[in-house]
Motif scaffolding. Structure first.
Motif, short mmCIF file in Angstrom:
data_model
loop_
_atom_site.label_atom_id
_atom_site.label_comp_id
_atom_site.label_asym_id
_atom_site.label_seq_id
_atom_site.Cartn_x
_atom_site.Cartn_y
_atom_site.Cartn_z
N VAL A 68 0.89 -1.29 0.07
CA VAL A 68 0.04 0.28 0.35
C VAL A 68 1.03 1.27 0.21
CG1 VAL A 68 -2.04 1.49 1.51
CG2 VAL A 68 -2.13 -0.95 0.57
N TRP A 69 1.60 1.26 0.95
CA TRP A 69 2.86 2.46 0.97
C TRP A 69 3.28 2.45 -0.40
CZ3 TRP A 69 4.09 6.58 3.25
CH2 TRP A 69 5.14 7.52 3.32
N ARG A 70 4.46 1.51 -1.36
CA ARG A 70 4.26 1.28 -2.23
C ARG A 70 3.95 2.21 -3.35
NH1 ARG A 70 8.42 -3.95 -1.70
NH2 ARG A 70 10.09 -2.73 -0.39
N SER A 71 2.48 1.29 -3.29
CA SER A 71 1.81 1.62 -4.58
C SER A 71 0.43 2.54 -4.30
CB SER A 71 1.58 0.04 -5.20
OG SER A 71 0.54 -0.75 -3.91
N ALA A 72 0.25 3.43 -3.09
CA ALA A 72 0.19 4.39 -3.64
C ALA A 72 -1.07 5.55 -4.43
CB ALA A 72 -0.36 5.34 -2.49
N PRO A 73 0.44 5.14 -5.46
CA PRO A 73 0.05 6.01 -6.99
C PRO A 73 -0.50 5.60 -7.21
CG PRO A 73 2.36 6.43 -5.51
CD PRO A 73 1.83 5.32 -5.10
N ARG A 74 -0.76 4.50 -7.22
CA ARG A 74 -1.22 3.83 -9.02
C ARG A 74 -3.12 3.91 -7.86
NH1 ARG A 74 2.29 -1.35 -9.05
NH2 ARG A 74 1.16 -1.73 -7.65
N PHE A 75 -3.64 4.06 -6.99
CA PHE A 75 -4.42 3.76 -6.93
C PHE A 75 -5.86 5.45 -7.58
CE2 PHE A 75 -7.93 5.91 -3.77
CZ PHE A 75 -8.81 5.17 -4.01
N GLN A 76 -6.98 4.41 -7.98
CA GLN A 76 -7.99 5.64 -8.47
C GLN A 76 -9.44 5.89 -7.60
OE1 GLN A 76 -7.60 4.19 -12.48
NE2 GLN A 76 -4.92 4.23 -12.64
N ALA A 77 -9.03 6.61 -7.75
CA ALA A 77 -10.92 6.36 -6.36
C ALA A 77 -12.05 6.24 -7.73
CB ALA A 77 -11.20 7.74 -5.77
N SER A 78 -11.44 6.80 -8.96
CA SER A 78 -12.92 6.67 -9.95
C SER A 78 -13.04 4.82 -10.15
CB SER A 78 -12.73 7.01 -10.83
OG SER A 78 -10.96 7.12 -12.11
N ARG A 79 -11.77 4.20 -9.89
CA ARG A 79 -12.34 2.47 -10.23
C ARG A 79 -13.27 1.99 -8.86
NH1 ARG A 79 -7.68 0.07 -13.27
NH2 ARG A 79 -9.39 -1.21 -13.63
#
Length: 194
Positions: A68-79
């Motif tokens: 989660v720490w490393r890949s937080a930039p990939r989170f898309q709230a629209s999805r």
């Protein structure tokens, strides 16, 4: 009236998970601490339901939170929601651990079977060898006395044609003829194709 239930505890007035994940994506360690507190329980519960082993569940939970720490930039709230995204990461990681453990177990099982399997079947080999020897003896008994003597001296005692001729006191050509005829008769008796 039914009350909405929030995974990770009661809803607070602070920032929601999506907002916190956005801050974590920018490297905010304080936001990550809040995300950790919000999702740690649900992630551990989900992972534990898949793995069943408490120690492995804790290990996988730590891996998920690091992811989660490393890949937080990939989170898309629209999805989807932040919790759904985190729990999806957790489920995938837990299933990967189960598959990895199963593959390892399968490899160990195959290796154990290979260790137990003899390179050849000794009993079968002994029986076949005994049957072949008996068949050769039976076929040798079908030879004439002169053929049997020549074959025995040349092939069982390892004498050269000349030595067989001297020992039997016959010409070399006669020994060669006896051997040739004897070997042809043995070949036919044993069923060997020329």
């Amino acid at each position: 009236m039914k009350q909405a239930v929030h995974i990770g505890g009661p809803a607070s007035a602070g920032p929601d998970l999506q907002e916190l994940l956005g801050r974590v994506a920018r490297g905010d360690q304080e936001a990550f601490a809040q995300v950790y507190d919000m999702v740690c329980g649900p992630v551990l519960g989900l992972v534990r339901s898949v793995l069943r082993d408490p120690a492995q569940s804790e290990e996988v939970t730590q891996e998920v939170l690091l992811e989660v720490w490393r890949s937080a930039p990939r989170f898309q709230a629209s999805r989807g929601s932040g919790m759904t995204w985190v729990l999806t990461l957790a489920h995938r990681r837990a299933v990967d651990r189960v598959r990895s453990a199963q593959a390892s177990s399968d490899r160990e099982h195959r290796a154990a079977l290979l260790d137990r399997t003899p390179a050849f079947d000794e009993v079968t080999e002994q029986v076949e060898s005994r049957l072949e020897r008996e068949q050769v003896r039976r076929c040798v008994r079908t030879l004439t006395e002169l053929q049997r003597q020549s074959v025995t001296l040349a092939y069982y005692q390892g004498l050269a044609y000349r030595e067989v001729a001297e020992l039997l006191s016959v010409p070399l050509g006669t020994v060669k003829t006896r051997l040739r005829d004897g070997l042809i008769r043995l070949r036919d008796c044993l069923g060997v194709n020329a």
